[in-house]
Write a protein that holds these residues in place. Structure first.
Motif, PDB file in Angstrom:
ATOM      1  N   GLU A  90       0.865  -1.183   0.000  1.00  0.00           N
ATOM      2  CA  GLU A  90       0.000   0.000   0.000  1.00  0.00           C
ATOM      3  C   GLU A  90       0.902   1.232   0.000  1.00  0.00           C
ATOM      4  O   GLU A  90       1.386   1.670   1.045  1.00  0.00           O
ATOM      5  N   ILE A  91       1.139   1.769  -1.186  1.00  0.00           N
ATOM      6  CA  ILE A  91       2.036   2.917  -1.343  1.00  0.00           C
ATOM      7  C   ILE A  91       1.695   3.607  -2.666  1.00  0.00           C
ATOM      8  O   ILE A  91       1.252   2.955  -3.604  1.00  0.00           O
ATOM      9  N   SER A  92       1.880   4.914  -2.730  1.00  0.00           N
ATOM     10  CA  SER A  92       1.603   5.643  -3.967  1.00  0.00           C
ATOM     11  C   SER A  92       2.764   5.495  -4.943  1.00  0.00           C
ATOM     12  O   SER A  92       3.898   5.194  -4.550  1.00  0.00           O
ATOM     13  N   ALA A  93       2.479   5.746  -6.211  1.00  0.00           N
ATOM     14  CA  ALA A  93       3.525   5.682  -7.240  1.00  0.00           C
ATOM     15  C   ALA A  93       4.622   6.695  -6.939  1.00  0.00           C
ATOM     16  O   ALA A  93       5.816   6.408  -7.081  1.00  0.00           O
ATOM     17  N   GLU A  94       4.216   7.888  -6.500  1.00  0.00           N
ATOM     18  CA  GLU A  94       5.185   8.952  -6.231  1.00  0.00           C
ATOM     19  C   GLU A  94       6.108   8.591  -5.064  1.00  0.00           C
ATOM     20  O   GLU A  94       7.327   8.811  -5.125  1.00  0.00           O
ATOM     21  N   ALA A  95       5.535   8.014  -4.004  1.00  0.00           N
ATOM     22  CA  ALA A  95       6.352   7.614  -2.845  1.00  0.00           C
ATOM     23  C   ALA A  95       7.282   6.462  -3.217  1.00  0.00           C
ATOM     24  O   ALA A  95       8.436   6.407  -2.786  1.00  0.00           O
ATOM     25  N   MET A  96       6.795   5.555  -4.034  1.00  0.00           N
ATOM     26  CA  MET A  96       7.610   4.428  -4.482  1.00  0.00           C
ATOM     27  C   MET A  96       8.781   4.933  -5.330  1.00  0.00           C
ATOM     28  O   MET A  96       9.897   4.402  -5.252  1.00  0.00           O
ATOM     29  N   ALA A  97       8.523   5.977  -6.130  1.00  0.00           N
ATOM     30  CA  ALA A  97       9.573   6.535  -6.988  1.00  0.00           C
ATOM     31  C   ALA A  97      10.691   7.167  -6.160  1.00  0.00           C
ATOM     32  O   ALA A  97      11.868   7.084  -6.526  1.00  0.00           O
ATOM     33  N   GLU A  98      10.319   7.779  -5.044  1.00  0.00           N
ATOM     34  CA  GLU A  98      11.333   8.354  -4.143  1.00  0.00           C
ATOM     35  C   GLU A  98      12.147   7.248  -3.483  1.00  0.00           C
ATOM     36  O   GLU A  98      13.358   7.378  -3.290  1.00  0.00           O
ATOM     37  N   GLU A  99      11.473   6.158  -3.159  1.00  0.00           N
ATOM     38  CA  GLU A  99      12.099   5.058  -2.416  1.00  0.00           C
ATOM     39  C   GLU A  99      12.957   4.152  -3.300  1.00  0.00           C
ATOM     40  O   GLU A  99      14.036   3.710  -2.901  1.00  0.00           O
ATOM     41  N   GLN A 100      12.481   3.878  -4.507  1.00  0.00           N
ATOM     42  CA  GLN A 100      13.171   2.903  -5.369  1.00  0.00           C
ATOM     43  C   GLN A 100      13.315   3.414  -6.807  1.00  0.00           C
ATOM     44  O   GLN A 100      12.803   2.796  -7.746  1.00  0.00           O
ATOM     45  N   PRO A 101      14.003   4.523  -7.031  1.00  0.00           N
ATOM     46  CA  PRO A 101      14.157   5.028  -8.398  1.00  0.00           C
ATOM     47  C   PRO A 101      14.978   4.081  -9.269  1.00  0.00           C
ATOM     48  O   PRO A 101      15.871   3.392  -8.773  1.00  0.00           O
ATOM     49  N   ALA A 102      14.651   4.047 -10.545  1.00  0.00           N
ATOM     50  CA  ALA A 102      15.384   3.250 -11.548  1.00  0.00           C
ATOM     51  C   ALA A 102      15.612   1.810 -11.102  1.00  0.00           C
ATOM     52  O   ALA A 102      16.698   1.264 -11.230  1.00  0.00           O
ATOM     53  N   SER A 103      14.540   1.183 -10.577  1.00  0.00           N
ATOM     54  CA  SER A 103      14.666  -0.160  -9.996  1.00  0.00           C
ATOM     55  C   SER A 103      13.966  -1.261 -10.778  1.00  0.00           C
ATOM     56  O   SER A 103      14.156  -2.439 -10.484  1.00  0.00           O
ATOM     57  N   PHE A 104      13.140  -0.905 -11.765  1.00  0.00           N
ATOM     58  CA  PHE A 104      12.309  -1.919 -12.417  1.00  0.00           C
ATOM     59  C   PHE A 104      12.569  -1.989 -13.922  1.00  0.00           C
ATOM     60  O   PHE A 104      12.774  -0.982 -14.578  1.00  0.00           O
ATOM     61  N   ASP A 105      12.545  -3.212 -14.446  1.00  0.00           N
ATOM     62  CA  ASP A 105      12.723  -3.430 -15.884  1.00  0.00           C
ATOM     63  C   ASP A 105      11.459  -3.030 -16.652  1.00  0.00           C
ATOM     64  O   ASP A 105      11.536  -2.544 -17.777  1.00  0.00           O
ATOM     65  N   VAL A 106      10.313  -3.284 -16.023  1.00  0.00           N
ATOM     66  CA  VAL A 106       9.011  -3.009 -16.648  1.00  0.00           C
ATOM     67  C   VAL A 106       8.096  -2.380 -15.602  1.00  0.00           C
ATOM     68  O   VAL A 106       8.037  -2.839 -14.454  1.00  0.00           O
ATOM     69  N   VAL A 107       7.395  -1.322 -15.989  1.00  0.00           N
ATOM     70  CA  VAL A 107       6.370  -0.709 -15.137  1.00  0.00           C
ATOM     71  C   VAL A 107       5.058  -0.711 -15.911  1.00  0.00           C
ATOM     72  O   VAL A 107       5.017  -0.313 -17.075  1.00  0.00           O
TER      73      VAL A 107
END
Length: 234
Positions: free
Chosen positions: A103-120
């Motif tokens: 349970e987390i927003s996209a924006e908060a996830m972006a702050e926490e784990q930038p450039a971390s995923f192969d596919v979004v």
């Protein structure tokens, strides 16, 4: 003050229906019917096996679960807590490995784990948030360089109003009334602008069509109502 990019009424709407997410004859039947089309389109462009995938606005986990079954390591995020609990429960019941939910927003996830995923993936979600451009920007921040970001949403025009709102919600009652607000629908040109501003390179666009008599769905070049777009991180 950190305000969350979410509409409380939208979250309440989907939480109320949470227990019905995996009932294929429920209000979520259309999502179950289009899921193989979405999944195969994504997997065809960005083969999912072995990839680290983030599914934004995952709801009850219909797409997240199927991507994990293709061999991806999937994180599904949403702000509707009840829907997430249903997604977690389904993963346990179906013994789906390789999928987790938060349970987390996209924006908060972006702050926490930038450039971390192969596919979004961000499917059927942008038309439900107050600031879709902010979500697109977060998607661009979350994906690795040269990674893929996929969106799906609904066009804003007279035909889309008649088919996606009047037809689907009121005449055919395929989905609950009030699921979509016309003013929140997004033209492909608007979504393309959000993507370019976020540093995403536009790829293929596909329309998703439906015959209410035969209940058949298919992909086409007609983006006048439902459409999907693929992008790459520059």
């Amino acid at each position: 003050m950190n305000t969350v990019n979410a509409d409380p009424a939208e979250l309440a709407k989907f939480s109320e229906l949470a227990h019905r997410w995996w009932d294929t004859e429920s209000e979520f039947r259309p999502l179950h019917q289009i899921n193989p089309l979405r999944l195969n389109w994504i997997d065809g462009l960005a083969p999912l096996a072995g990839k680290r995938v983030l599914d934004i606005g995952c709801g009850g986990g219909i797409l997240s679960d199927s991507m994990a079954r293709k061999g991806a390591e999937v994180t599904g995020i949403d702000l509707a807590a009840k829907a997430l609990r249903v997604a977690q429960l389904h993963a346990l019941e179906a013994s789906t490995t390789g999928v987790t939910y938060r349970e987390i927003s996209a924006e908060a996830m972006a702050e926490e784990q930038p450039a971390s995923f192969d596919v979004v993936t961000c499917m059927e979600m942008l038309e439900h948030v107050p600031d879709p451009a902010s979500v697109v920007k977060a998607c661009a921040q979350l994906v690795k360089p040269d990674g893929w970001v996929f969106f799906s949403t609904i066009n804003r025009n007279a035909k889309a109003f008649l088919m996606a709102i009047v037809g689907a919600e009121y005449v055919l009652q395929m989905i609950p009334r009030g699921t979509h607000e016309y003013a929140k629908l997004i033209k492909p040109s608007e979504l393309a602008s959000y993507c370019r501003s976020a540093g995403l390179e536009l790829g293929l666009t596909r329309g998703l069509e439906h015959n209410p008599l035969t209940q058949r769905y298919w992909l086409s070049d007609d983006t006048s109502v439902n459409y999907m777009i693929s992008t790459r991180k520059l």
